[in-house]
Design a protein around this motif. Structure first.
Motif, short mmCIF file in Angstrom:
data_model
loop_
_atom_site.label_atom_id
_atom_site.label_comp_id
_atom_site.label_asym_id
_atom_site.label_seq_id
_atom_site.Cartn_x
_atom_site.Cartn_y
_atom_site.Cartn_z
N VAL A 14 0.77 -1.34 -0.06
CA VAL A 14 0.10 -0.01 0.13
C VAL A 14 0.69 1.05 -0.18
O VAL A 14 1.57 1.58 1.09
N GLY A 15 0.81 1.94 -1.07
CA GLY A 15 1.86 3.07 -1.29
C GLY A 15 3.00 3.06 -2.06
O GLY A 15 3.70 2.32 -2.08
N ALA A 16 3.02 3.77 -3.17
CA ALA A 16 4.06 3.82 -4.11
C ALA A 16 4.88 4.94 -4.11
O ALA A 16 5.33 5.35 -4.90
N GLY A 17 5.27 5.10 -2.86
CA GLY A 17 6.58 6.33 -2.55
C GLY A 17 7.58 5.37 -2.75
O GLY A 17 8.00 4.01 -3.10
N LEU A 18 8.82 6.14 -2.15
CA LEU A 18 10.22 5.12 -2.46
C LEU A 18 10.29 3.89 -1.28
O LEU A 18 10.80 3.00 -1.78
N SER A 19 9.60 4.11 -0.34
CA SER A 19 9.81 2.70 0.46
C SER A 19 8.93 1.64 -0.01
O SER A 19 9.33 0.62 -0.06
N GLY A 20 7.84 2.00 -0.45
CA GLY A 20 6.96 0.94 -1.14
C GLY A 20 7.42 0.54 -2.47
O GLY A 20 7.39 -0.82 -2.79
N LEU A 21 8.01 1.16 -3.14
CA LEU A 21 8.62 0.67 -4.48
C LEU A 21 10.02 0.01 -4.39
O LEU A 21 10.10 -1.42 -4.90
N ALA A 22 10.53 0.34 -3.17
CA ALA A 22 11.96 -0.48 -2.62
C ALA A 22 11.69 -1.86 -2.43
O ALA A 22 12.19 -2.84 -2.69
N CYS A 23 10.39 -1.80 -1.42
CA CYS A 23 9.78 -3.02 -0.89
C CYS A 23 9.40 -4.09 -2.10
O CYS A 23 9.67 -5.31 -2.10
N HIS A 26 12.22 -5.48 -3.96
CA HIS A 26 12.74 -6.62 -3.02
C HIS A 26 12.00 -7.64 -3.11
O HIS A 26 12.56 -9.17 -3.26
N LEU A 27 10.73 -7.71 -3.07
CA LEU A 27 9.61 -9.04 -2.81
C LEU A 27 9.69 -9.51 -4.20
O LEU A 27 9.71 -10.72 -4.35
N LEU A 28 9.99 -8.63 -5.41
CA LEU A 28 9.71 -9.37 -6.66
C LEU A 28 11.15 -10.23 -6.92
O LEU A 28 10.95 -11.42 -7.38
N GLY A 29 12.05 -9.84 -6.47
CA GLY A 29 13.24 -10.32 -6.51
C GLY A 29 13.63 -11.53 -5.96
O GLY A 29 14.38 -12.48 -6.21
N ALA A 30 12.57 -11.84 -4.73
CA ALA A 30 12.65 -12.93 -3.99
C ALA A 30 11.37 -13.94 -4.47
O ALA A 30 11.26 -14.84 -3.73
N GLY A 31 10.94 -13.59 -5.44
CA GLY A 31 9.76 -14.59 -6.09
C GLY A 31 8.35 -14.37 -5.69
O GLY A 31 7.60 -15.33 -6.00
N ARG A 32 8.10 -13.21 -4.92
CA ARG A 32 6.54 -13.03 -4.84
C ARG A 32 5.82 -12.23 -5.84
O ARG A 32 6.30 -11.64 -6.45
N ARG A 33 4.82 -12.66 -5.66
CA ARG A 33 3.76 -11.90 -6.58
C ARG A 33 3.34 -10.66 -5.76
O ARG A 33 2.83 -10.52 -4.74
N VAL A 34 3.44 -9.39 -6.37
CA VAL A 34 3.23 -8.08 -5.89
C VAL A 34 2.04 -7.30 -6.39
O VAL A 34 2.36 -7.33 -7.73
N THR A 35 1.07 -6.79 -5.78
CA THR A 35 0.26 -5.89 -6.13
C THR A 35 0.72 -4.52 -5.39
O THR A 35 0.63 -4.63 -4.13
N VAL A 36 0.73 -3.47 -6.15
CA VAL A 36 1.02 -2.04 -5.50
C VAL A 36 -0.10 -1.27 -5.72
O VAL A 36 -0.74 -0.97 -6.92
N VAL A 37 -0.79 -0.80 -4.78
CA VAL A 37 -1.97 0.06 -4.88
C VAL A 37 -1.70 1.59 -4.21
O VAL A 37 -0.91 1.73 -3.09
N GLU A 38 -1.65 2.40 -4.96
CA GLU A 38 -1.11 3.96 -4.66
C GLU A 38 -2.69 4.81 -5.01
O GLU A 38 -3.39 4.78 -6.03
N ARG A 39 -3.00 5.69 -3.86
CA ARG A 39 -4.05 6.56 -3.95
C ARG A 39 -3.87 7.57 -5.21
O ARG A 39 -4.85 8.35 -5.38
N GLY A 40 -2.54 7.92 -5.06
CA GLY A 40 -2.30 9.15 -6.08
C GLY A 40 -2.36 8.49 -7.58
O GLY A 40 -2.37 7.33 -8.02
#
Length: 514
Positions: A14-23, A26-40
């Motif tokens: 939740v959130g596509a600021g610098l911390s959310g995008l970095a997270c 790193h999650l993608l690199g570890a093989g996780r499926r990732v959904t990013v939701v950003e209110r902006g």
């Protein structure tokens, strides 16, 4: 290190600021499926972008240090910062201008800075700078892995040989006193201690350990991304999407669906339900607590850093005295910090940060025009004027800042303005920032390291926090680390690529072309 229990195949960030995008990277690199939701409508969070006439205005941080931390996030998905963003190394990193009319160019190259200090204040101070630089490097090495780039589960993790090393370096003394051991000139002492304001603490009261921020600013290097600071989160979002992330813009979270001790789905205000195995909340702490339905218990209420008034102006001219980043110091010093953090008054003799991004990217403004960003620290709304008071106070303070800039040598500043945007605690409050401050929770001792709000949520097995309000803290480098630490809580820290070296290296292709 404690990690999220149960399945973690699909993570919603939740959130596509610098911390959310970095997270997310790193999650993608570890093989996780990732959904990013950003209110902006796009990425960035605090590092956003607005169009001001024909000007491209960064709404958040303007100083980039430790770019290797961003490169580490890109590398997690087989990408690189250099492939996505053109960086310019700033020489000088800053220009410091003092009330007595003197000025000093702050270089991150040791030999260049030693020569500049010798010119400015003589050979004794130059020798003191060399000793100070060595101390800053030692201080950084003592802290980076054990106290900054780490997930804390208990204060007992501090009981390590690096703690004794940090104590031996004087890290638990006062910052101002420690800098004074190396430099006698009060002007130079300001250059290496003003960074305590980033942590929300006056240099006279801040721990010397916070000089690690001065290391990042004055030793490790300062960089500028072509296209402005917003180019960094934009590139990170593109890399995440290319690596398989499902990125949703204008997607505000309304509720978290819970069952027992887990969040089972994220609900958007549009009505969409997104099932998940784990959630990372990178929003403001108060927003995260609202979504979670409760705030953690703390013996003392959280204290927030000072706020800031920012004047974004597009002008028809610039001034040769301005570098890319210029620190304009007033005569006052201790009184200034007392006003900001205790008495709650506006600075009677302000110290200002003036950034001129068009110095290295003229395309951010119409042809022949210039973009200037003036940051004036001010009290937050807990200790100073209320958010509502800034409705009338803001325009008056804007006028006083313009007059002060003209008084300090920027002749014709008022008449040069073609476009402007003033941002005050009223606006920060409207954006959801607690205490009307974009700088979040301050770094007092009781709010640092294992005593800062932790990134694991008590009572929920699959929710992690990231961002400047949690571990390790405020600032672009630490927020990037925050995203990595949040991802490690889910993956156990086992990505496809090893972490980079602790000390920064020059990013490939990031030379200053000027």
């Amino acid at each position: 290190m404690r990690t999220v229990g149960g399945p973690t195949d699909h993570v919603v960030v939740v959130g596509a600021g610098l911390s959310g995008l970095a997270c997310a990277l790193h999650l993608l690199g570890a093989g996780r499926r990732v959904t990013v939701v950003e209110r902006g409508a796009g990425p960035g969070g605090r590092a956003g972008r607005v169009q001001l006439g024909g000007y491209q205005v960064d709404t958040g941080p303007t100083v980039l240090t430790m770019p290797d931390l961003a490169d580490e996030a890109f590398a997690a998905v087989g990408d690189s910062l250099a492939r996505r963003v053109e960086l310019v190394a700033l020489h000088p990193a800053y220009r410091a201008c003092f009330a007595d009319g003197t000025s000093l160019d702050v270089h991150t190259d040791g030999e260049a800075m030693e020569a500049e200090v010798r010119r400015f204040a003589g050979p004794a101070e130059a020798a003191g700078y060399r000793r100070l630089r060595h101390w800053l490097e030692q201080l950084y090495r003592a802290q980076v892995r054990r106290f900054i780039d780490t997930n804390f589960d208990s204060p007992f993790q501090l009981l390590h040989s690096d703690l004794a090393r940090l104590a031996a370096l004087g890290g638990f003394g006062r910052l101002d006193d420690r800098i004074g051991r190396y430099l006698a000139d009060p002007r130079l002492r300001r250059v290496f201690s003003f960074q305590a304001l980033y942590a929300g603490v006056a240099p006279a009261r801040a721990l010397a350990a916070y000089a690690v921020i001065a290391y990042m600013d004055t030793v490790a290097g300062v960089w500028f991304p072509k296209g402005g600071m917003h180019a960094l989160p934009r590139a990170m979002a593109d890399a995440a999407a290319d690596a398989g992330a499902d990125v949703r813009w204008s997607a505000e979270v309304s509720t978290l669906e819970r069952s027992a001790d887990r969040v089972r789905a994220v609900h958007l205000s549009s009505g969409e339900r997104i099932p998940c195995d784990a959630v990372v909340l990178t929003c403001e702490l108060t927003t995260a607590h609202r979504l979670l339905g409760r705030a953690p218990r703390r013996p003392v209420r959280l204290r927030h850093s000072p706020s800031a008034v920012i004047l974004h102006v597009g002008t028809d001219r610039t001034w040769p005295s301005l570098a890319h980043h210029t620190l304009s110091f007033g005569t006052a010093w201790e009184r200034t910090f007392d006003e900001l953090t205790r008495s709650g008054r506006l600075m009677s003799d302000p110290s200002l940060l003036i950034t001129r991004p068009t110095a290295h990217d003229p395309a951010l403004a119409p042809r022949g025009r210039h973009l200037h960003y003036v940051l004036a620290p001010c009290p937050n709304t807990d200790v100073g004027p209320s958010a509502a008071a800034w409705h009338d106070l803001g325009p008056r303070y804007r006028d006083s800042l313009v007059a002060e800039l003209e008084h300090r040598g920027l002749d014709g500043f008022a008449d040069s303005i073609q476009e402007e945007l003033v941002v005050s605690p009223l606006d920060w409050t409207a954006q959801g920032h607690a205490a009307g401050s974009p700088f979040s929770v301050s770094h007092t001792f009781a709010q640092t390291g294992p005593f800062r709000p932790r990134n694991l949520v008590r009572g929920l097995d699959n929710v992690v926090l990231a961002g400047c309000g949690t571990t390790p803290g405020v600032g672009v480098p630490t927020v990037l680390i925050s995203g990595k630490l949040a991802a490690a809580r889910i993956t156990g820290g086992r990505g496809r690529r090893a972490a980079r070296a602790a000390l920064p290296s020059t990013v490939a292709g990031a030379d200053d072309p000027s």
